[in-house]
Design a protein around this motif. Structure first.
Motif, mmCIF file in Angstrom:
data_model
loop_
_atom_site.group_PDB
_atom_site.id
_atom_site.type_symbol
_atom_site.label_atom_id
_atom_site.label_comp_id
_atom_site.label_asym_id
_atom_site.label_seq_id
_atom_site.Cartn_x
_atom_site.Cartn_y
_atom_site.Cartn_z
ATOM 1 N N GLY A 100 7.254 -8.281 -23.689
ATOM 2 C CA GLY A 100 7.794 -7.245 -22.824
ATOM 3 C C GLY A 100 6.847 -6.107 -22.543
ATOM 4 N N LYS A 101 5.597 -6.209 -22.968
ATOM 5 C CA LYS A 101 4.633 -5.134 -22.747
ATOM 6 C C LYS A 101 4.014 -5.183 -21.352
ATOM 7 N N ALA A 102 4.099 -6.331 -20.699
ATOM 8 C CA ALA A 102 3.515 -6.473 -19.367
ATOM 9 C C ALA A 102 4.276 -5.618 -18.365
ATOM 10 N N CYS A 103 3.550 -4.944 -17.479
ATOM 11 C CA CYS A 103 4.169 -4.093 -16.464
ATOM 12 C C CYS A 103 4.183 -4.820 -15.116
ATOM 13 N N TYR A 104 5.370 -5.163 -14.664
ATOM 14 C CA TYR A 104 5.569 -5.737 -13.337
ATOM 15 C C TYR A 104 5.753 -4.583 -12.349
ATOM 16 N N PRO A 105 5.676 -4.837 -11.044
ATOM 17 C CA PRO A 105 5.767 -3.721 -10.083
ATOM 18 C C PRO A 105 7.006 -2.846 -10.257
ATOM 19 N N SER A 106 8.133 -3.457 -10.559
ATOM 20 C CA SER A 106 9.370 -2.680 -10.682
ATOM 21 C C SER A 106 9.419 -1.846 -11.954
ATOM 22 N N ASP A 107 8.461 -2.047 -12.863
ATOM 23 C CA ASP A 107 8.431 -1.272 -14.102
ATOM 24 C C ASP A 107 7.773 0.098 -13.931
ATOM 25 N N TYR A 108 7.082 0.320 -12.819
ATOM 26 C CA TYR A 108 6.352 1.570 -12.629
ATOM 27 C C TYR A 108 7.274 2.674 -12.104
ATOM 28 N N GLU A 142 10.849 -12.393 -10.415
ATOM 29 C CA GLU A 142 10.522 -11.039 -9.991
ATOM 30 C C GLU A 142 10.731 -10.928 -8.486
ATOM 31 N N ARG A 143 11.720 -10.149 -8.100
ATOM 32 C CA ARG A 143 11.977 -9.939 -6.680
ATOM 33 C C ARG A 143 10.862 -9.102 -6.053
ATOM 34 N N GLU A 144 10.815 -9.053 -4.757
ATOM 35 C CA GLU A 144 9.806 -8.283 -4.036
ATOM 36 C C GLU A 144 9.943 -6.809 -4.422
ATOM 37 N N SER A 145 8.843 -6.203 -4.839
ATOM 38 C CA SER A 145 8.927 -4.834 -5.329
ATOM 39 C C SER A 145 7.552 -4.187 -5.342
ATOM 40 N N GLY A 146 7.559 -2.842 -5.432
ATOM 41 C CA GLY A 146 6.305 -2.121 -5.528
ATOM 42 C C GLY A 146 6.518 -0.623 -5.574
ATOM 43 N N ARG A 149 -5.627 1.995 -0.941
ATOM 44 C CA ARG A 149 -5.958 1.113 -2.061
ATOM 45 C C ARG A 149 -4.724 0.289 -2.407
ATOM 46 N N VAL A 150 -4.914 -1.013 -2.558
ATOM 47 C CA VAL A 150 -3.822 -1.907 -2.966
ATOM 48 C C VAL A 150 -4.275 -2.681 -4.188
ATOM 49 N N HIS A 151 -3.453 -2.691 -5.221
ATOM 50 C CA HIS A 151 -3.749 -3.600 -6.322
ATOM 51 C C HIS A 151 -2.470 -4.224 -6.849
ATOM 52 N N SER A 152 -2.615 -5.441 -7.270
ATOM 53 C CA SER A 152 -1.462 -6.208 -7.737
ATOM 54 C C SER A 152 -1.164 -5.848 -9.186
ATOM 55 N N ALA A 153 0.106 -5.695 -9.462
ATOM 56 C CA ALA A 153 0.532 -5.604 -10.852
ATOM 57 C C ALA A 153 0.633 -7.018 -11.405
ATOM 58 N N ILE A 154 1.075 -7.141 -12.631
ATOM 59 C CA ILE A 154 1.423 -8.470 -13.144
ATOM 60 C C ILE A 154 2.586 -8.988 -12.306
ATOM 61 N N PRO A 197 5.485 9.953 -4.218
ATOM 62 C CA PRO A 197 5.549 8.553 -4.666
ATOM 63 C C PRO A 197 6.832 7.892 -4.175
ATOM 64 N N ALA A 198 6.804 6.583 -4.038
ATOM 65 C CA ALA A 198 7.973 5.842 -3.552
ATOM 66 C C ALA A 198 8.092 4.524 -4.292
ATOM 67 N N LYS A 199 9.322 4.038 -4.376
ATOM 68 C CA LYS A 199 9.590 2.767 -5.061
ATOM 69 C C LYS A 199 10.620 1.968 -4.276
ATOM 70 N N LEU A 200 10.348 0.679 -4.122
ATOM 71 C CA LEU A 200 11.274 -0.217 -3.422
ATOM 72 C C LEU A 200 11.354 -1.531 -4.176
ATOM 73 N N VAL A 201 12.569 -1.924 -4.504
ATOM 74 C CA VAL A 201 12.828 -3.202 -5.166
ATOM 75 C C VAL A 201 13.936 -3.899 -4.394
ATOM 76 N N PHE A 202 13.651 -5.078 -3.859
ATOM 77 C CA PHE A 202 14.690 -5.824 -3.154
ATOM 78 C C PHE A 202 15.760 -6.289 -4.140
ATOM 79 N N SER A 203 17.004 -6.290 -3.710
ATOM 80 C CA SER A 203 18.059 -6.931 -4.487
ATOM 81 C C SER A 203 17.892 -8.434 -4.390
ATOM 82 N N ARG A 204 18.563 -9.178 -5.267
ATOM 83 C CA ARG A 204 18.490 -10.632 -5.179
ATOM 84 C C ARG A 204 19.065 -11.112 -3.849
#
Length: 699
Positions: free
Chosen positions: A20-28, A182-186, A224-229, A256-263
């Motif tokens: 659980g230490k890995a950071c996916y986009p929705s974790d930021y 992991e749904r579409e997120s960032g 700048r764009v970089h991929s999370a895990i 800052p902004a955050k968007l996570v698609f629902s399922r």
């Protein structure tokens, strides 16, 4: 130091992921971050009369954006035909119309519901064949035909007349979803230098950067764009999902902004695998040699192009299978319909057309009384053979060796002693191209830096999307530098730290970036010999192309990975299908990490099992209906059979230490293998996926 190449080195990101230490986009998250909610269309096809946002304006902590806020309101991987926000016309249910940003997610959801949209509904186009008929409503000004690919070699009609056996049939396959966990997120933010920075689940950060720059009017060096895990991509994140919405909000608000698609959003509106309708005709000599092949193929690309033209091209290229056929006629059509855009998905067009060809080959084997493995062996491509598009197979091709190994497998041999009429066996053979194809840019540039503590940093512009390429690069670097793997660090998919190396797609990453990596190490060693203490090596690589082709950009490909698969099923009198066993043999050049290859093949097979037995996104008048994991059914661990995944080694001289790509090929032909096994029990042909339990019972 123990052997590195050929060993099953554990994944370098495995511990972080399972703990659980890995950071996916929705974790930021960031201070003062805005939460985003899209306002989506509630019609599948309609003219937009008005979009009323006045109830969202002037509210503290709430921002609203529409097409009027976008500098250039169109994007697309091949054709810029998709709007960031629909303005005048809706072309699929769930298409973005407006965007709410608020200081809480609850606020964003609330004010999104207050946006009022007035429509003039239009007739829905939901079939790729009907879409091309005269009088069909037009989705775009140019009509509903996005692409047409015709091809002929030899004299197919004469060959059919002279054939001992001619078979033909119609086939149909559905729209399916990638269904990554992991749904579409960032997230997006401005860094200390004012650079708009995006962290997202993406397969191509350099493409994302270009689209953000162009659509929003921001200088390229200010993005700048970089991929999370990433929690799964499979092609569905090879394009714009959340990126433009996030960048727009941060550009306009400096927050800052955050968007996570629902399922539901992910299932209903994201990129899909193309549905297809296919008619094929195949001619045979009495010996089983294939004399001629003809196909008419309709791919449903949804409302916008995305990567659809390339998917149709690859579907055409793979339609007749990995076989040497002297006479070929192909006619492929790509149609716009009122569905979400179909684009890249593992196999990229090959699973659709392979299902048709492999099914007819199994039918021919039964009629000609030839073992289906032998039938394929007599027609199999080999190095130096002519491919279906008239090109020479110039690189390794171990299909015959793979077929021979499958024939010796316990699963295939047990047919001879099986006495249970409810148990059936089937097999199929397939291949998948590697690289972007003729005439398309296919380049990689890798950097290897030597640090003062004796470690090395490898910088690669492609993305680790779960396929294990980061671990493979560690193995290649450690082997060539003669150091232990723990002294190698890999940085991937960051436009600020790595060089552009194209998309993480097309089963190209390990091959092209691996070759560039080896060249970077060679450069580093040359510098060290010249007296530079801590050098930075640079290596570049270009994917090889076929020597000649007049088929247009992208066709054909020069290199292929091969696979053969067999399936064992039990079909109950209720129509229920129990998948008992699968045996797969892959030829992907030299195997660098056996466990990683086995995992990719097993994962591809599980995805193909869903394609064969359960997955179908249902639409009624363009509106998707099964938008949850309770109604869109994917295989679980309880549905997974015993899977044996082995390989044959054909050293690919042009590849890094002999390898070829193998991330997609496992999905290509497991569906026709399962269909053949089911057909052997029920005694009827199967021409449509997913295989219908109800039809098995009723017929």
């Amino acid at each position: 130091m123990s052997k590195i190449i050929g060993s099953s080195l554990p994944r370098i990101d495995g511990i972080a992921k399972v703990t659980g230490k890995a950071c996916y986009p929705s974790d930021y998250s960031f201070p003062n971050m805005l939460y985003l909610k899209l306002v989506r269309a509630t019609e599948a096809h309609a003219n937009i009369l008005s979009i009323d946002i006045h109830l969202c304006q002037g509210v503290e902590g709430v921002y609203c954006f529409t097409a009027d806020d976008v500098y250039e309101n169109s994007y697309g991987s091949i054709i810029k035909d998709q709007p960031v926000f629909a303005k005048d016309k809706v072309r699929f249910y769930g298409e973005p119309l407006a965007l709410i940003a608020a200081d809480t997610l609850e606020k964003a959801n609330y004010y999104a519901q207050l946006v009022k949209v007035s429509y003039e509904p239009l007739a829905v186009v939901d079939d790729p064949v009907e879409a091309l008929k005269e009088g069909s409503p037009k989705l775009h000004k140019g009509g509903n035909l996005l692409a047409h690919i015709p091809f002929t070699k030899g004299e197919p009609e004469q060959a059919f007349r002279e054939s001992f056996l001619v078979l033909e049939d119609d086939f149909q396959v559905p729209v399916v979803d990638h269904l990554y966990l992991e749904r579409e997120s960032g997230v997006s933010y401005l860094d200390e230098q004012g650079v708009l920075t995006l962290i997202a689940g993406t397969q191509n950060p350099f493409y994302d950067r270009e689209e953000i720059s162009r659509c929003l009017g921001i200088p390229l060096d200010k993005v700048r764009v970089h991929s999370a895990i990433i929690g799964g991509g499979f092609g569905g994140k090879d394009g714009i999902t959340v990126q433009l919405f996030l960048a727009l909000v941060t550009q306009k608000t400096s927050l800052p902004a955050k968007l996570v698609f629902s399922r539901e959003e992910s299932l209903g509106t994201s990129y899909k695998r193309h549905a297809a309708k296919i008619h094929i005709k195949v001619g045979f000599e009495q010996s089983g040699r294939i004399t001629a092949y003809q196909a008419t193929i309709y791919f449903d690309t949804g409302a916008y192009a995305a990567l659809g033209p390339a998917v149709l091209g690859l579907g055409i290229e793979h339609a007749s299978g990995p076989y040497e056929i002297p006479n070929v006629s192909l006619d492929g059509y790509l149609s716009y319909t009122n569905k979400p855009a179909a684009s890249a998905m593992r196999g990229f067009g090959a699973p659709q057309t392979s299902f048709a060809m492999e099914t007819l080959l199994n039918r021919a084997a039964k009629i000609l009384e030839i073992d289906p493995i032998q039938l394929r062996y007599r027609n199999a491509l080999y190095k130096g053979a002519e491919g279906c598009l008239g090109h020479t197979i110039e690189y390794s091709a171990g299909l015959k060796e793979a077929l021979a190994l499958l024939g010796k497998s316990p699963l295939w041999r047990e047919q001879a002693i099986n006495t249970d009429p409810l148990i059936g066996y089937g097999m199929a053979a397939g291949y998948l191209s590697c690289g972007m194809g003729k005439g398309l840019p296919d380049h990689a540039k890798v950097e290897v830096e030597s640090l003062t503590d004796g470690t090395y940093v490898v910088k690669i512009g492609t993305v680790e999307i779960g396929q294990g390429s980061n671990t493979l690069f560690v193995q290649l670097a450690a082997e060539t530098l003669q150091v232990s793997p723990d002294r190698i660090k890999v940085i991937m998919g960051d436009t600020a730290l790595t060089h552009e190396s194209g998309s993480t797609a097309a089963s190209r990453t390990s091959y092209i970036c691996g070759n560039a990596l080896l060249k970077a190490v060679e450069d580093l060693k040359r510098q060290r010999k010249a007296g530079i203490s801590y050098p930075i090596g640079i290596g570049e690589s270009v994917f090889p192309e076929v020597k000649k082709s007049d088929l247009g950009i992208g066709l054909p490909h020069s290199m292929y990975t091969f696979i053969v698969q067999a399936a064992k099923v039990r079909v109950l009198k209720t129509g229920e299908i129990e998948l008992l066993d699968v045996y797969a043999v892959t030829e992907a050049g030299r195997v660098i990490n056996p466990m990683a290859l086995e995992g990719q093949i097993q994962g591809g097979i599980i995805m193909g099992i869903g394609y064969a037995l359960s997955e179908k996104l249902e639409f009624i008048e363009g509106i998707p209906k099964n938008l949850s994991l309770a109604s869109y059914l994917i295989p679980t661990c309880l549905d997974s059979p015993a899977i044996t995944a082995v390989h044959v080694t054909e050293y690919e001289e042009s590849g890094p230490m002999g390898l070829k790509g193998a991330g997609e090929v496992g999905t290509v032909v497991i569906a026709p293998a399962i269909a053949a096994a089911v057909s052997s029990v029920v005694g009827r042909p199967i021409t449509e996926l997913p295989i219908s339990r109800e039809k098995l019972v009723l017929n």
